[in-house]
Design a protein around this motif. Structure first.
Motif, PDB file in Angstrom:
ATOM      1  N   PHE A 266      29.848  -2.284   2.811  1.00  0.00           N
ATOM      2  CA  PHE A 266      29.312  -0.935   2.978  1.00  0.00           C
ATOM      3  C   PHE A 266      29.449  -0.182   4.535  1.00  0.00           C
ATOM      4  N   GLU A 267      29.657  -1.203   5.157  1.00  0.00           N
ATOM      5  CA  GLU A 267      30.152  -0.431   6.738  1.00  0.00           C
ATOM      6  C   GLU A 267      31.462   0.047   6.555  1.00  0.00           C
ATOM      7  N   THR A 268      32.437  -0.717   5.962  1.00  0.00           N
ATOM      8  CA  THR A 268      33.743  -0.304   6.231  1.00  0.00           C
ATOM      9  C   THR A 268      34.599   0.461   4.908  1.00  0.00           C
ATOM     10  N   LYS A 269      34.029   0.172   3.829  1.00  0.00           N
ATOM     11  CA  LYS A 269      34.498   1.099   2.516  1.00  0.00           C
ATOM     12  C   LYS A 269      35.756  -0.131   2.519  1.00  0.00           C
ATOM     13  N   ARG A 270      35.164  -1.396   2.402  1.00  0.00           N
ATOM     14  CA  ARG A 270      36.789  -1.911   2.233  1.00  0.00           C
ATOM     15  C   ARG A 270      36.850  -2.676   0.996  1.00  0.00           C
ATOM     16  N   GLY A 271      37.764  -3.560   0.333  1.00  0.00           N
ATOM     17  CA  GLY A 271      38.170  -4.176  -0.320  1.00  0.00           C
ATOM     18  C   GLY A 271      37.023  -6.102  -0.022  1.00  0.00           C
ATOM     19  N   ALA A 272      36.860  -6.304  -0.826  1.00  0.00           N
ATOM     20  CA  ALA A 272      35.917  -7.631  -0.797  1.00  0.00           C
ATOM     21  C   ALA A 272      37.039  -8.599  -0.540  1.00  0.00           C
ATOM     22  N   ALA A 273      37.796  -8.893  -1.132  1.00  0.00           N
ATOM     23  CA  ALA A 273      38.698  -9.713  -0.926  1.00  0.00           C
ATOM     24  C   ALA A 273      39.501  -9.739   0.661  1.00  0.00           C
ATOM     25  N   GLU A 274      39.791  -8.878   0.746  1.00  0.00           N
ATOM     26  CA  GLU A 274      40.597  -8.450   2.280  1.00  0.00           C
ATOM     27  C   GLU A 274      39.472  -8.848   3.333  1.00  0.00           C
ATOM     28  N   LEU A 275      38.342  -8.906   3.451  1.00  0.00           N
ATOM     29  CA  LEU A 275      37.324  -8.861   4.229  1.00  0.00           C
ATOM     30  C   LEU A 275      36.874  -9.926   3.868  1.00  0.00           C
ATOM     31  N   VAL A 276      36.785 -10.691   3.165  1.00  0.00           N
ATOM     32  CA  VAL A 276      36.593 -12.493   3.092  1.00  0.00           C
ATOM     33  C   VAL A 276      37.645 -12.941   3.927  1.00  0.00           C
TER      34      VAL A 276
ATOM     35  N   ARG B  77      18.574  -1.335  -2.765  1.00  0.00           N
ATOM     36  CA  ARG B  77      18.393  -1.570  -1.798  1.00  0.00           C
ATOM     37  C   ARG B  77      19.224  -1.104  -0.675  1.00  0.00           C
ATOM     38  N   GLU B  78      20.198  -1.061  -0.679  1.00  0.00           N
ATOM     39  CA  GLU B  78      21.099  -0.469   0.216  1.00  0.00           C
ATOM     40  C   GLU B  78      21.065   1.055   0.311  1.00  0.00           C
ATOM     41  N   ARG B  79      21.260   1.699  -0.977  1.00  0.00           N
ATOM     42  CA  ARG B  79      21.012   2.987  -1.513  1.00  0.00           C
ATOM     43  C   ARG B  79      19.720   3.510  -0.500  1.00  0.00           C
ATOM     44  N   GLU B  80      18.590   2.569  -0.470  1.00  0.00           N
ATOM     45  CA  GLU B  80      17.322   3.556  -0.418  1.00  0.00           C
ATOM     46  C   GLU B  80      17.210   3.154   1.605  1.00  0.00           C
ATOM     47  N   ASP B  81      18.122   1.781   2.130  1.00  0.00           N
ATOM     48  CA  ASP B  81      17.669   1.832   3.263  1.00  0.00           C
ATOM     49  C   ASP B  81      19.249   3.300   4.380  1.00  0.00           C
ATOM     50  N   ARG B  82      20.342   3.373   3.492  1.00  0.00           N
ATOM     51  CA  ARG B  82      21.548   4.140   4.166  1.00  0.00           C
ATOM     52  C   ARG B  82      21.488   4.928   3.160  1.00  0.00           C
TER      53      ARG B  82
ATOM     54  N   PHE C  11      24.588   7.230  -6.267  1.00  0.00           N
ATOM     55  CA  PHE C  11      25.388   7.075  -6.380  1.00  0.00           C
ATOM     56  C   PHE C  11      27.286   7.291  -7.019  1.00  0.00           C
ATOM     57  N   ALA C  12      26.537   8.711  -6.794  1.00  0.00           N
ATOM     58  CA  ALA C  12      27.528   9.059  -7.658  1.00  0.00           C
ATOM     59  C   ALA C  12      28.898   9.583  -6.526  1.00  0.00           C
ATOM     60  N   ASP C  13      28.561   8.939  -5.217  1.00  0.00           N
ATOM     61  CA  ASP C  13      29.554   9.103  -3.973  1.00  0.00           C
ATOM     62  C   ASP C  13      29.097   7.551  -3.583  1.00  0.00           C
ATOM     63  N   PHE C  14      28.997   6.193  -4.289  1.00  0.00           N
ATOM     64  CA  PHE C  14      28.619   5.329  -3.160  1.00  0.00           C
ATOM     65  C   PHE C  14      30.039   4.011  -2.640  1.00  0.00           C
ATOM     66  N   PRO C  15      29.457   4.023  -1.048  1.00  0.00           N
ATOM     67  CA  PRO C  15      30.869   3.732  -0.389  1.00  0.00           C
ATOM     68  C   PRO C  15      31.732   1.851  -0.718  1.00  0.00           C
TER      69      PRO C  15
ATOM     70  N   ALA D   5      28.192 -14.397   0.990  1.00  0.00           N
ATOM     71  CA  ALA D   5      28.724 -12.917  -0.190  1.00  0.00           C
ATOM     72  C   ALA D   5      26.934 -11.214   0.071  1.00  0.00           C
ATOM     73  N   ARG D   6      25.337 -12.000   0.171  1.00  0.00           N
ATOM     74  CA  ARG D   6      24.365 -11.057   0.695  1.00  0.00           C
ATOM     75  C   ARG D   6      24.600 -10.704   2.006  1.00  0.00           C
ATOM     76  N   GLN D   7      24.687 -11.746   2.713  1.00  0.00           N
ATOM     77  CA  GLN D   7      24.396 -11.206   4.200  1.00  0.00           C
ATOM     78  C   GLN D   7      25.280 -10.554   4.859  1.00  0.00           C
ATOM     79  N   LYS D   8      26.540 -11.224   4.733  1.00  0.00           N
ATOM     80  CA  LYS D   8      27.524 -10.449   5.587  1.00  0.00           C
ATOM     81  C   LYS D   8      28.469 -10.075   4.777  1.00  0.00           C
ATOM     82  N   LEU D   9      29.278 -10.359   3.308  1.00  0.00           N
ATOM     83  CA  LEU D   9      30.271  -9.681   2.806  1.00  0.00           C
ATOM     84  C   LEU D   9      30.270  -8.213   2.229  1.00  0.00           C
ATOM     85  N   LEU D  10      29.234  -8.410   1.693  1.00  0.00           N
ATOM     86  CA  LEU D  10      28.096  -6.745   0.761  1.00  0.00           C
ATOM     87  C   LEU D  10      28.552  -6.044   2.348  1.00  0.00           C
TER      88      LEU D  10
END
Lengths: 482, 100
Positions: free
Chosen positions: A400-410, A355-360, A364-368, A391-396
């Motif tokens: 996508f916005e920052t291209k940063r890691g999951a643990a770091e953003l949490v 869905r993110e792919r559609e919206d943005r 997938f060959a160069d996915f953020p 996870a779904r509404q905030k983290l993911l």
């Protein structure tokens, strides 16, 4: 009224995704200014010699192998002679009696059942140029752009094994998927890198003999292919019902009118006077060479889909969605390599990443978001470090916005689940105190009051509490207050 | 003559040649002679001989898939009888649809 059945065969041309043309070094890039990609070879100037593009030949063989064709040990090119201003040499270099491959098949699913279509042949040929019939500047003449002249095309011809517009489109979609998997063509009908000419005939149901066929041209989308085939089937049936005969001719589809009309038929029957192309020596393929090219094929979509079901335990729908395009399937498998469990990862890729792919408008060959980071997110949910909603509404979205890691953003966004019993308990007390009506409702026997209070606590904790734990605690506390 | 006059007319039309009556008669005779000469080959015994699909002896000549510079547009267009600086210009074509 008698019952009729349609018999349909498809002739498909796909443009091979080589960098240069079939017989010369001119670029095949789409969208260049008119007549800036030509040379003496593709202009057909006297004294030039064509030399075959190795990549075009090898891609053709790979496509033919993916279509389960027999590869000819000996193949040659022929001249197809005709006059048309988009064809500067007055002949097209094509393959006539010794195509590079024959006798293949393509299986696909349509309306819940498996259908297999025989491939009669697949051969290599050059494209013609582009003709603008009306000069926009009003010279009263036609304009010719020869950039496309000499672009490599693979022509794939089926046996008349299809019986409806729906089957024809399902075949085209399966063909497109396959050719994209083996990386031989982009197969974009709108851009002209995939073109389809159906042959349609009808006959009384169960009859042995084939009816008279017509060929349909000028189709630039799957939707038009379906509409034109349906139109022709109906037109043939009406003619037969009225006791008339179908004329064997080429029809042009007019998308605006939603109808076909006969192409102005030439007085002379087509007479291409094929003969061997003297400028190109023939080609031989040994079993070893064919084997070497076969080894370069990726796992094909049907096999991959079956493996996703059997080895990964995915349901048929998920396996189909994830293997529809190779980059998606590759990306998904990278998530698994990074340690995520298959069914869980499938849900995240299908429901969220696609869905993110559609919206943005992503690729997938160069996915953020890197596959390992989605695996990390899934791990954080499994360990209950974060709850699935956060996870779904905030983290993911943040990933996508920052291209940063999951643990770091949490850590940075403070998304970790509140597991501190004291904190949850305080929020529960506050919610009860602020909502005396809910407490009264609960006492009055309204069970929904609990869910209302759970919602209040989740809001208080910004959604970071574990909803299950909150509910448990609330119910215990409310029971005490009853 | 084995070759019919209307076949000569047909071949002339396919080759976009406009022949006078006198030329048609002359070429008809000449073509018929040529075909008669080639017909002699049919008398040769070719049983047990592999059919030859192509006259070139060796094969598998490839070039690598590399882009080479194209002609300047002006130079490409200069080879044609008519252009407008961007496109080749040809007499208006009514027969739509192309061939491929």
């Amino acid at each position: 009224m008698a019952e009729y059945e349609a018999v349909i065969g498809l002739e498909v041309h796909v443009q091979l995704n080589t960098k240069s043309k079939l017989f010369c070094g001119c670029s095949t890039a789409f969208g260049a200014e008119a007549n800036t990609q030509t040379c003496p070879v593709c202009l057909g100037l006297p004294g030039v010699l064509p030399v075959l593009n190795r990549a075009a030949f090898e891609k053709s063989v790979r496509a033919a192998l993916a279509l389960d064709c027999e590869i000819a040990p000996f193949t040659k090119f022929d001249r197809k002679n005709y006059y048309y201003p988009d064809l500067p040499k007055n002949y097209q270099i094509s393959q006539y009696d010794l195509p590079l491959s024959r006798n293949g098949r393509l299986a696909f699913e349509v309306a819940g059942h498996e259908k297999s279509v025989r491939i009669r042949r697949a051969h290599l040929e050059e494209d013609a140029g582009k003709l603008l019939h009306e000069d926009p500047r009003g010279s009263g003449r036609s304009l010719v752009d020869l950039n496309r002249t000499g672009t490599p095309l693979l022509e794939i011809v089926t046996e008349p094994d299809l019986s409806s517009a729906e089957e024809a489109v399902a075949y085209l979609m399966a063909l497109k998927q396959l050719l994209k998997y083996v990386d031989v063509s982009d197969c974009e009908m709108q851009e002209g890198s995939m073109r389809c000419e159906p042959n349609v005939s009808v006959r009384p149901k169960g009859a042995k003999e084939l009816g008279v066929k017509t060929e349909i041209k000028n189709l630039n989308s799957f939707r038009n292919v379906a509409a034109a085939i349906e139109y022709e089937i109906e037109r043939h049936i009406k003619l037969l019902e009225a006791g008339q005969r179908v004329r064997q001719e080429t029809m042009l589809w007019d998308a605006d009118r939603g109808a076909t009309a006969p192409m102005r038929s030439k007085e002379e029957a087509q007479d291409y006077r094929y003969f061997p192309e003297p400028d190109l020596p023939p080609f031989t393929m040994t079993a070893e060479e064919t084997g070497r090219l076969r080894a370069t094929l990726p796992e094909l979509p049907a096999a991959r889909r079956a493996r996703f079901e059997t080895a990964l335990g995915l349901d048929a729908y998920s396996a189909g969605v994830l293997t529809a395009e190779r980059p998606v399937a590759d990306w998904y498998e990278s998530v698994l390599s990074a340690g995520a469990p298959a069914p869980e990862a499938a849900k995240w890729v299908i429901n969220d990443c696609l869905r993110e792919r559609e919206d943005r408008k992503l690729d997938f060959a160069d996915f953020p978001v890197k596959p390992a980071e989605l695996a990390a997110l899934i791990g954080l949910v499994e360990k209950k470090t974060i709850n699935p909603t956060i996870a779904r509404q905030k983290l993911l979205p943040a990933m996508f916005e920052t291209k940063r890691g999951a643990a770091e953003l949490v850590k940075e966004l403070g998304l970790a689940q509140v597991t501190d019993a004291g904190a949850i308990s305080a929020a529960v007390e506050a919610a009860i105190a602020k909502n005396p009506k809910a407490l009264a409702d609960y006492r009055g026997g309204k069970a929904e009051a609990v869910m209302f209070l759970v919602g209040q606590v989740m809001r208080e904790t910004k959604g970071k509490a574990n909803a299950g734990a909150v509910r448990e605690l609330l119910e215990k506390r409310l029971a005490e207050l009853k | 003559m084995a070759l019919e006059r209307k076949e000569v007319e047909h071949v002339a039309l396919l080759a976009r040649l406009e022949l006078s009556e006198e030329e048609l008669t002359r070429f008809h005779r000449q073509l018929d002679n040529i075909l008669g000469y080639v017909e002699k080959l049919n008398e040769a015994d070719t049983s047990g001989v592999e059919p030859l699909a192509h006259a070139a002896a060796s094969g598998n000549v490839f070039r690598e898939d590399e882009v080479k510079p194209s002609l300047e547009r002006a130079e490409a267009l200069a080879q044609a009888p008519d252009s407008d600086g961007w496109f080749f210009r040809v007499p208006r074509i009514i027969d739509m649809g192309g061939e491929l």
